[in-house]
Design a protein around this motif. Sequence first.
Motif, short mmCIF file in Angstrom:
data_model
loop_
_atom_site.label_atom_id
_atom_site.label_comp_id
_atom_site.label_asym_id
_atom_site.label_seq_id
_atom_site.Cartn_x
_atom_site.Cartn_y
_atom_site.Cartn_z
N VAL A 109 0.88 -1.26 0.04
CA VAL A 109 0.16 0.02 0.08
C VAL A 109 0.86 1.16 -0.13
CG1 VAL A 109 -1.89 1.17 1.31
CG2 VAL A 109 -1.78 -1.24 1.17
N PRO A 110 0.92 1.84 -1.09
CA PRO A 110 1.91 3.09 -1.15
C PRO A 110 1.72 4.02 -0.10
CG PRO A 110 1.16 2.65 -3.40
CD PRO A 110 0.25 1.63 -2.45
N GLY A 111 2.84 4.49 0.61
CA GLY A 111 2.84 5.52 1.60
C GLY A 111 1.78 5.14 2.85
N ILE A 112 1.48 4.07 3.22
CA ILE A 112 0.49 3.78 4.23
C ILE A 112 1.27 4.19 5.65
CG2 ILE A 112 1.38 1.38 4.58
CD1 ILE A 112 -1.57 0.54 5.28
N ASN A 113 0.03 4.64 6.35
CA ASN A 113 0.56 4.97 7.83
C ASN A 113 0.11 4.06 8.63
OD1 ASN A 113 2.67 7.23 7.73
ND2 ASN A 113 0.85 8.08 6.29
N ILE A 114 0.79 3.33 9.54
CA ILE A 114 0.14 2.52 10.64
C ILE A 114 0.38 3.16 12.04
CG2 ILE A 114 0.41 0.27 11.62
CD1 ILE A 114 1.39 -0.71 8.68
N ALA A 115 -0.70 3.23 12.70
CA ALA A 115 -0.51 3.53 14.19
C ALA A 115 -0.59 2.65 14.88
CB ALA A 115 -1.59 4.39 14.41
N THR A 116 -0.04 2.60 16.19
CA THR A 116 -0.01 1.31 17.28
C THR A 116 -0.10 1.91 18.68
OG1 THR A 116 0.75 -0.80 17.41
CG2 THR A 116 2.32 0.99 17.46
N ASP A 117 -0.45 0.97 19.53
CA ASP A 117 -0.70 1.15 20.85
C ASP A 117 0.18 0.01 21.55
OD1 ASP A 117 -2.88 2.53 20.02
OD2 ASP A 117 -4.32 1.03 20.75
N VAL A 118 0.95 0.75 22.65
CA VAL A 118 1.88 -0.03 23.41
C VAL A 118 1.40 0.22 25.07
CG1 VAL A 118 4.20 -0.29 24.59
CG2 VAL A 118 3.93 0.23 21.94
N ILE A 119 1.28 -0.70 25.78
CA ILE A 119 1.33 -0.81 27.22
C ILE A 119 2.54 -1.05 28.17
CG2 ILE A 119 0.02 -1.83 29.15
CD1 ILE A 119 -2.24 -2.73 27.25
N CYS A 120 2.87 -0.03 28.70
CA CYS A 120 3.92 -0.10 29.50
C CYS A 120 3.82 -0.82 30.85
CB CYS A 120 4.71 1.06 29.77
SG CYS A 120 5.36 1.96 28.02
N GLY A 121 4.58 -1.64 31.15
CA GLY A 121 4.68 -2.16 32.78
C GLY A 121 3.53 -2.97 32.98
N PHE A 122 3.44 -3.98 32.02
CA PHE A 122 2.26 -5.02 32.39
C PHE A 122 3.04 -5.80 33.44
CE2 PHE A 122 0.11 -9.21 31.72
CZ PHE A 122 -1.11 -8.70 31.57
N PRO A 123 2.19 -6.22 34.30
CA PRO A 123 2.51 -7.22 35.37
C PRO A 123 3.42 -8.19 35.13
CG PRO A 123 0.26 -6.71 35.96
CD PRO A 123 0.73 -6.05 34.40
#
Length: 288
Positions: A109-123
């Motif tokens: 997909v030309p030029g696609i932008n992908i957003a993501t999520d991260v959880i810091c400090g999972f037990p």
Amino acid sequence: VVREGVKEIRLTSEDVGAYGRDIGTSIAQLLEAVAAQVPDGVMLRVGMTNPPYMLEHLDVICDVLSRPNVYAYLHIPVQSGSNRVLDAMRREYTVQEFTYIVKTLRKRVPGINIATDVICGFPGETEAEFEETLALCEALRFPFLNISQFYARPGTPAAALKPLPSKVVKDRSRRLSAVFEAQTEPFRHLEGTTQRVYITEMAADGHHLVGHTKCYTQVLISPDAASLGADVYVCVTDASSKWSVRGVVVSATAAPPTPPAQLSIAPKLSAAESKTTDKGCGADGDTP
């Protein structure tokens, strides 16, 4: 909906990719059907979807996101760069599968932008496991990264786990934020190019209009030059900000001689936007 003047259609839910699994259809079939009915000048935006459903329909999703009337943007949460942590979170995918999805989308997909999520400090997350997350984000360089500190929701399995010290969680959040912030001036190469922009909202500063390119980059435009709902071509005059670009309208109807270049998504509007410069666009609108 289109006859009423709608310029942007959003398919959204808690997990768009899960659509149809209980009624004998799929997100792939839905996207193909809706995209086929969206006319020129109206854009379709696909909401957040988890990796497992992307793997099932990746070919079709790549084709749909490549269409001119669909934003080349997708929000796919990874949550952690550690397979053990993902398993503890009860996520039904691996880091390798997520990486494959991202690389395939970027290739097809030309030029696609992908957003993501991260959880810091999972037990139970170790320092080494957190460093795997840092390495993943550094390698894939997401232009839009939602960082959150672990919070145990009552009634969930994770609520029964022993939490990490808050000092550790906050430190990891700061370190990941630093990795993201280090990606400075991601749009500098866009100065002097001409982009098709779909104006759909007001900026946080209460003055500028906000438009988006095919790849959902935020573009700030003077309200004197356009209006909400307009579909215009914009010369990008300032790309020094991390969050968005600025531009001037050069055409309200006529297409430029060459197709608009693909852009990257801006995570958010900054309260301290850079001042607009007077860098001119070439007549042909070519990218540098």
